[in-house]
Design a protein around this motif. Sequence first.
Motif, short mmCIF file in Angstrom:
data_model
loop_
_atom_site.label_atom_id
_atom_site.label_comp_id
_atom_site.label_asym_id
_atom_site.label_seq_id
_atom_site.Cartn_x
_atom_site.Cartn_y
_atom_site.Cartn_z
N SER A 1 21.73 88.17 60.97
CA SER A 1 21.51 88.81 62.28
C SER A 1 20.37 88.10 62.99
O SER A 1 19.31 87.90 62.40
CB SER A 1 21.09 90.29 62.13
OG SER A 1 22.00 90.97 61.34
N GLU B 1 25.24 89.52 68.40
CA GLU B 1 24.60 90.70 67.79
C GLU B 1 25.20 90.94 66.42
O GLU B 1 26.37 90.65 66.20
CB GLU B 1 24.82 91.93 68.68
CG GLU B 1 23.81 92.02 69.81
CD GLU B 1 24.15 93.15 70.76
OE1 GLU B 1 24.45 94.24 70.28
OE2 GLU B 1 24.13 92.90 71.98
N GLY B 2 24.40 91.49 65.55
CA GLY B 2 24.89 91.85 64.23
C GLY B 2 24.92 90.68 63.27
O GLY B 2 24.59 89.56 63.63
N PRO B 3 25.32 90.99 62.01
CA PRO B 3 25.29 89.96 60.97
C PRO B 3 26.23 88.79 61.28
O PRO B 3 27.16 88.93 62.08
CB PRO B 3 25.78 90.69 59.72
CG PRO B 3 25.90 92.12 60.08
CD PRO B 3 25.81 92.28 61.54
#
Lengths: 206, 339
Positions: free
Chosen positions: B22, B123-125
Amino acid sequence: MLILAADCSLPILSVALLNDRSLLGAIALEGKGSRNEKLLPAIDWLLAECGADRRDIEVFASTRGPGSFTGVRIGLATIQGLALALGRPVCAMSTHEAIALGDPDPERIAIHDDAGRGEFYVSLFENHRELTAPRLATKEQRDELVATASLVISVADFLQHGNVAASCARRARELSESSDAERYRDVTPIYVRLAEAEVKLQQRQA
Amino acid sequence: MILGIETSCDETSVALLERDGSVRVNLIASQIERHRPFGGVVPEIASREHLQHLFPLVTRAVADAGSTLNDIDCVAVTAGPGLIGALLVGVAGAQGLAYGLGLPLIAINHLEGHIFSPYLQKEGPAIPRPERFLSMVISGGHSSIYDVRGRDVVMLNRTRDDAIGETFDKVAKFIGLPYPGGPQIEKHANQGRADAKRFPFPMPQFKDESADFSYSGIKAGAIRLAREHNIHVSGDASALADFCATFQDALIAQLFDRLDVVWSRLESPVPTELAIAGGVAANGTLRDRVAQWGREKGVLVRLPEKKFCTDNAAMIAFAGLQKGEPGDPRRVTARSRVQ
């Protein structure tokens, strides 16, 4: 007060560790090639041999030129990295100031260094303050400037018997007690010269 | 968190990533304006700018992430290839930081940063990457296709002369478009129509049937054609637009010509994913065509987020996560060329 100082601006790279008024150790070694490959190993070795912990260092001192552009950047980047990581202040000064004012001497001092291409870097100091910041001078201009000084030091000569980082550390110690300390947080390199491409661009535009 | 530092060319970038990939912060200080008067990157100016921006960016990145330097457990820095003076600012700064914090420092090959960048998300992993994928890196410095297996990267072709992005930039400069030229060519190309009869570009072939790229012929041809047809930013806008469209087409056509050759020579089982990276991956026409190529071949195409196409530290930190071998900050060297 434990001070770590480094100079990477000159042909001899140096690192010094100063505890109040006593020098714990200093290293000077040939600085050609990538100075970053020598600086951190030298700092690490010095700390280990002096039995000091990096977290005990209270001030990180560095020269900021004039000298090798790349060398100045390596020294300043490493010292800033260390200082930021350990939450300690930086004390950065001109290389000439370290040489001139590392030892208490009230006289008028001139420092000069070969800047290549037949030119010289020159600075003047008086009553323990910088009078003229490092500037570029022809041989004639240099001779004129240094004629006013009671003590004239060539950087190349100094490198043969002195340790610039040790001088830088002593000057940083002195500054730590002065009201000027804040001014020496400025870590802008002293290049004196513009980048070659900028000189050419200015010439084209002129 | 891992801290990434990138200073190999003309962008100073600092990023903080979580272990799952992330991107917490990815800051870029671009020097484009600074180099514009010179029509290209001036190494000494780039190095000066890097030092000016590096530590303010580190401080801001940590603040933006709402963390402290003590939340960092590893540092990754671009150690090459790139402009040596520029690289040294990032490397020396990273050495000081890592040593001061008592952390490992991982030296990253800039190219590996690009190769894995299509798996980063806004956004995010990060997207889980397959054990094996085909990578095409197209930028101002590189034009190559790689077979990536785990941590092993095998180069399948390269450019014999200019990189594709470099060709965009040099021709753009010749016809009076500002630096960097790639996005400028694209902008004008979108207003025009490709006309290969009027602007014939070569498709280079090698006697040894090599799949290597070669862009110097297209560059020389473009400059000759621009001269012949008086193509310039100050001239006929529609001729300029058509020229740009044809030139861009020729550059992209060669990518697919070589990609097809490389693909046809792969032994089965072939990779299931193709990941495109580098500054040229931001080109809209290229993005459309590679998506089309993937649909035809039944290959999943990964295109990097536009902000991860050009040089950035998020991809350097991400490459550090892929590597996972902790390094010693005292033993990091910078190299302008990396084998």
